[in-house]
Design an enzyme around this catalytic site. Structure first.
Site, mmCIF file in Angstrom:
data_model
loop_
_atom_site.group_PDB
_atom_site.id
_atom_site.type_symbol
_atom_site.label_atom_id
_atom_site.label_comp_id
_atom_site.label_asym_id
_atom_site.label_seq_id
_atom_site.Cartn_x
_atom_site.Cartn_y
_atom_site.Cartn_z
ATOM 1 N N SER A 106 0.895 -1.205 0.110
ATOM 2 C CA SER A 106 0.023 0.069 -0.111
ATOM 3 C C SER A 106 0.648 1.256 -0.005
ATOM 4 C CB SER A 106 -0.761 0.000 1.221
ATOM 5 O OG SER A 106 -1.834 1.009 1.295
ATOM 6 N N LYS A 107 0.251 2.315 -0.302
ATOM 7 C CA LYS A 107 1.183 3.481 -0.127
ATOM 8 C C LYS A 107 0.198 4.879 -0.042
ATOM 9 C CE LYS A 107 5.575 4.810 -0.409
ATOM 10 N NZ LYS A 107 6.678 4.073 0.145
ATOM 11 N N GLY A 108 0.706 5.935 0.739
ATOM 12 C CA GLY A 108 -0.085 7.036 0.740
ATOM 13 C C GLY A 108 0.489 8.293 0.504
#
Length: 366
Positions: A106-108
């Site tokens: 995941s990444k934000g």
């Protein structure tokens, strides 16, 4: 960083993926399923600051939920966009798989320059961003766990963890909603320097194998090797510090936002870091030559080049001028797919990011 005829960062990651799966013989449907991001959430929220409502745009992308929680940093930078976040989320999936950490990727990101806001304002913005993500389970101990990335650190993680705990007062695992917290807030010793330490370990392993050293056209050990580091943030600083203090490397070049420093006898990493913190850049640092066009220093003669800042810094516009026989990707995706081909044809050896900078997620797993 866009260059004419150069694929975007997202396309670059896909091209590398295609090259890898071409060797595996996966069924086409499975190939496509692994390549695409499962979901990306875009959030736009307002925070009352300086007498008016300021609107911010943030993202959280989930690449693969084949294992949960999904894992990956949150970066604060003005360059943040959906494509970048999705590419980084994909890299996280592959990275976790490579080091056998049981997470999906995941990444934000939040489209913001953290230097433009004071601490109190940044806390308000971070807490509101965390609120928007947490109420959609995009921050959650068993589903989605962020970590620090470019522009964020222990402080931001502590704010996010506290915000989650306020919203989930009965969750005994609330602190586990993020990694990279300060020690006094349930963090783990060694997490801050973990990614830079991993870069050092990857190089130590490389120099243990005579076949690797020979392939790069090098000889001997790490001792005395000339190193140029691009980006003296958390990762670049710790990698440079450990390599110079423990392995005898000479840090002959350091590239930062406002230019670059060079010294053939080696730079004192601690002194440079202190100077950057005090003066917000490398300009004016004594005991070194200063060059305003920092990117040009990546093309200087050295043994090991460590790109440790942004993606795409080594691209079609400069790859043929890079002289380093060994590049270790401390940042995510610093070498584009096009540049990778040029460098490999020249005989340059590249230690890829999904292995070289996996120290952070490894310690987060602990």
């Amino acid at each position: 960083m866009s260059v004419a005829n150069e694929p975007s960062f997202r396309e670059s990651v896909d091209l590398m993926f295609n090259r890898a799966v071409g060797l595996l013989g996966l069924p086409p449907g499975l190939e496509e399923k692994i390549r695409v991001c499962n979901a990306t959430y875009t959030v736009r929220f307002g925070v009352r600051l300086r007498g008016e409502i300021k609107t911010f745009t943030g993202y959280r992308s989930v690449h693969s939920e084949h294992m949960e929680p999904v894992k990956g940093g949150i970066r604060y930078a003005t360059s943040v966009n959906q494509d970048e976040v999705e590419a980084l989320a994909a890299l996280m999936t592959y990275k976790c798989a490579l080091v056998e950490a049981p997470f999906g990727g995941s990444k934000g990101g939040l489209c913001i320059d953290p230097r433009e806001w004071d601490e109190y304002e940044l806390e308000q913005i971070t807490r509101r961003f965390a609120y928007e993500l947490a109420k959609r389970d995009l921050i959650h101990p068993s589903q989605n766990v962020p970590a620090p990335d470019m522009g964020t650190g222990e402080r931001e993680m502590a704010w996010m963890a506290d915000q989650y705990a306020r919203m989930n007062t009965t969750d005994i695992n609330a602190r586990a909603c993020v990694t990279g917290k300060p020690l006094n807030a349930g963090g783990i010793a060694g997490r801050v320097e973990a990614t830079g330490r991993g870069v050092e370990y990857a190089l130590q392993e490389f120099f243990r194998d005579p076949r690797d050293i020979e392939k790069a056209g090098m000889s001997g050990s790490l001792d005395g090797k000339r190193v140029i580091v691009q980006g003296l943030g958390n990762v670049g600083y710790h990698a440079a510090k450990f390599l110079s203090e423990e392995d005898g490397c000479k840090i002959v070049g350091i590239i930062e936002r406002d230019g670059a420093l060079t010294n053939p006898d080696g730079l004192n990493v601690e002194d440079v870091r202190s100077w950057i913190i005090k003066h917000d850049g490398v300009k004016g640092f004594p005991d070194a030559s200063y060059t305003e066009n920092g990117a040009a220093i990546m093309e200087e003669d050295c043994d090991i080049l460590i790109p440790a800042a942004m993606e795409g810094v080594i691209n079609l516009s400069n790859a043929d001028r890079i002289k380093a026989p060994l590049i270790i990707e401390a940042a995510n995706g610093p070498v584009t797919a096009g540049a990778d081909k040029i460098l490999r044809e020249k005989g340059c050896v590249i230690i890829p990011d999904m292995y070289a900078n996996a120290g952070g997620v490894t310690v987060s797993y602990f």
